[in-house]
Design an enzyme around this catalytic site. Sequence first.
Site, short mmCIF file in Angstrom:
data_model
loop_
_atom_site.label_atom_id
_atom_site.label_comp_id
_atom_site.label_asym_id
_atom_site.label_seq_id
_atom_site.Cartn_x
_atom_site.Cartn_y
_atom_site.Cartn_z
N HIS A 129 0.83 -1.22 0.00
CA HIS A 129 0.00 0.00 0.00
C HIS A 129 0.86 1.26 0.00
O HIS A 129 0.40 2.32 0.40
CB HIS A 129 -0.90 0.01 1.24
CG HIS A 129 -1.71 -1.23 1.40
ND1 HIS A 129 -2.63 -1.64 0.48
CD2 HIS A 129 -1.72 -2.18 2.39
CE1 HIS A 129 -3.19 -2.78 0.89
NE2 HIS A 129 -2.65 -3.13 2.04
N HIS A 171 -7.18 -4.74 -0.68
CA HIS A 171 -6.51 -6.01 -1.03
C HIS A 171 -7.26 -6.70 -2.16
O HIS A 171 -7.07 -7.89 -2.39
CB HIS A 171 -6.47 -6.94 0.19
CG HIS A 171 -6.02 -6.26 1.43
ND1 HIS A 171 -6.92 -5.73 2.33
CD2 HIS A 171 -4.79 -6.00 1.90
CE1 HIS A 171 -6.23 -5.17 3.32
NE2 HIS A 171 -4.94 -5.32 3.08
#
Lengths: 333, 333
Positions: free
Chosen positions: A57, A219
């Site tokens: 991320h 995700h």
Amino acid sequence: MKKLINNPDDVVREALEGMAAAHPDLLTVHFDPTYVVRADGVPDGKVGLLSGGGSGHEPMHNGFVGRGMLDAACPGEVFTSPTPDQMQAATEAIDAGAGVLHIVKNYTGDVMNFEMAEEMAESGGIDVRSVVIDDDVAVEDSTYTAGRRGVGGTVLIEKICGAAADKGYSLDDLEALCTRCNDNVRSMGMALTSCTVPTAGEPTFDLGEDEMEIGIGIHGEPGRKRMEVEPADQIVERLMTPIVEDLPFKDGDDVILFVNSMGGTPLIEVYLAYRKAAELAEQHGLRVVRNLVGPYITSLEMAGLSITMMRADDDIVELWDAPVHTPGMRWGA
Amino acid sequence: MKKLINNPDDVVREALEGMAAAHPDLLTVHFDPTYVVRADGVPDGKVGLLSGGGSGHEPMHNGFVGRGMLDAACPGEVFTSPTPDQMQAATEAIDAGAGVLHIVKNYTGDVMNFEMAEEMAESGGIDVRSVVIDDDVAVEDSTYTAGRRGVGGTVLIEKICGAAADKGYSLDDLEALCTRCNDNVRSMGMALTSCTVPTAGEPTFDLGEDEMEIGIGIHGEPGRKRMEVEPADQIVERLMTPIVEDLPFKDGDDVILFVNSMGGTPLIEVYLAYRKAAELAEQHGLRVVRNLVGPYITSLEMAGLSITMMRADDDIVELWDAPVHTPGMRWGA
């Protein structure tokens, strides 16, 4: 799978070595257990700020370690929670006598492991508080989550709480501020493409050539709806409407508006989306007093975007404006 | 083609509207002719700094308009040169009596149009100089280029010359500095995937599932070699070696090392590549005194990276460190 990597198992370690090489003035990387900590140490009496979560991320969270934001971050493997021993070691490293706040995105693994780390650190005599961030309005429960997911709001909260800690907020006050920020922030995302976790070697999910996923998780967890791709303005409206209605944001509110690239979406498209998001905010009577545009909480190379909006009073804006110097966010320093 | 756009013909205009909405404190966007200019005006007696080129490389150049870097930028359509009338209007807007420097990437259309704009502005009584940037060591001539292409070095040069203009450099001195920077910077890039120009709707080129292009141009122009994808460390060495040998960089040189994402490559991979690039620089006896890591000169959503290295004396480093406040690059302000 085409990626700029060596061995898929070494991606996180080698990227951290790269961060350490690039930013020795800002951060130090420890391995086994793995955590990233500010290079200049936590000033005596300042509350320590720790976050963490799966890698993939970036720049969140490692890229927010430095001055004026996080004191440490614990990176897990890609899309995998870090372990309690990482969190415990980082907590010990940044306790400067005033306690440590854990900023935890609401994913089952993260929450469980941060809880264990909190117990371990407290049994070692460190005062630890945790605030769980759950700003994603897309779904009430998700693949890896009981309750709402923690997403873009985390970026804003880490900045704001970092400034407050610098300003001398006590652990109690910082916990209250972090909770108040979380109560006043909402997000929603979407994806045009999947991403591929290096060790998996295959896309996390499949999307048809003309499909998008509205309400995607960071995700690749399913969102609200899979549907045909629409013009960007309609997509932005599909994200903004649930955000505005959920809090609800009200006519006259001052807000920070954050339009985020999931990674693979180029900046030209993010600005195009920002244009519509700002226009819609105005139509709702909101005043965009600050903004953030770009890739700050990503999902590897996923194409897509998320929108985050926080209701911001003068205190929040002042904390937002305070100097920050990290690899991923920098101003005034 | 899946993109976050409305009408392909409106992408550049709508993205500029988004920039204008997001950064009114920094820049103003004019349309027809289209250019982006710093919001606070050029201080009397300061040399104006203008660059420009096709869109699709964001944040370059529009994102470098503000304080301490460019005074204006002219965006063309995606991968298409801006026109002389845009450049002329921008030049007039930023002439504060000390003349205007045009920083031009070496592509045939850009060079030709900037030459025309220079003539037009000079016939209007503005002293204009142009420096053509040609730092790409990959190929000697290219699809859109006579001579080497202008790539990542442009980012460093715009920052450094912006600081020098702020410091009061004359037009002569600024032209000399810009030329000196260009003489001391080298770059090379590679791609794992193509990108898709919105109005074309199809990928600019095809790359096999296991192929990469070494020496790619920022519009997808062919490079040196198409070959099977290798581990990242080998790829980085394939870029670093020609860069080091070309100048040549010498044992003991101080350098600025810039590892750039082409857009679609996630930051975790860019840092992984930085790790190897810094290691190789050290093996060559170079001292990396400053660095830049991230997406600064992109090719829409192309996956890949480029490496740029500039030999930097103390003056260059001081200019690099000077405060800058633009949407795409910011520190010390």
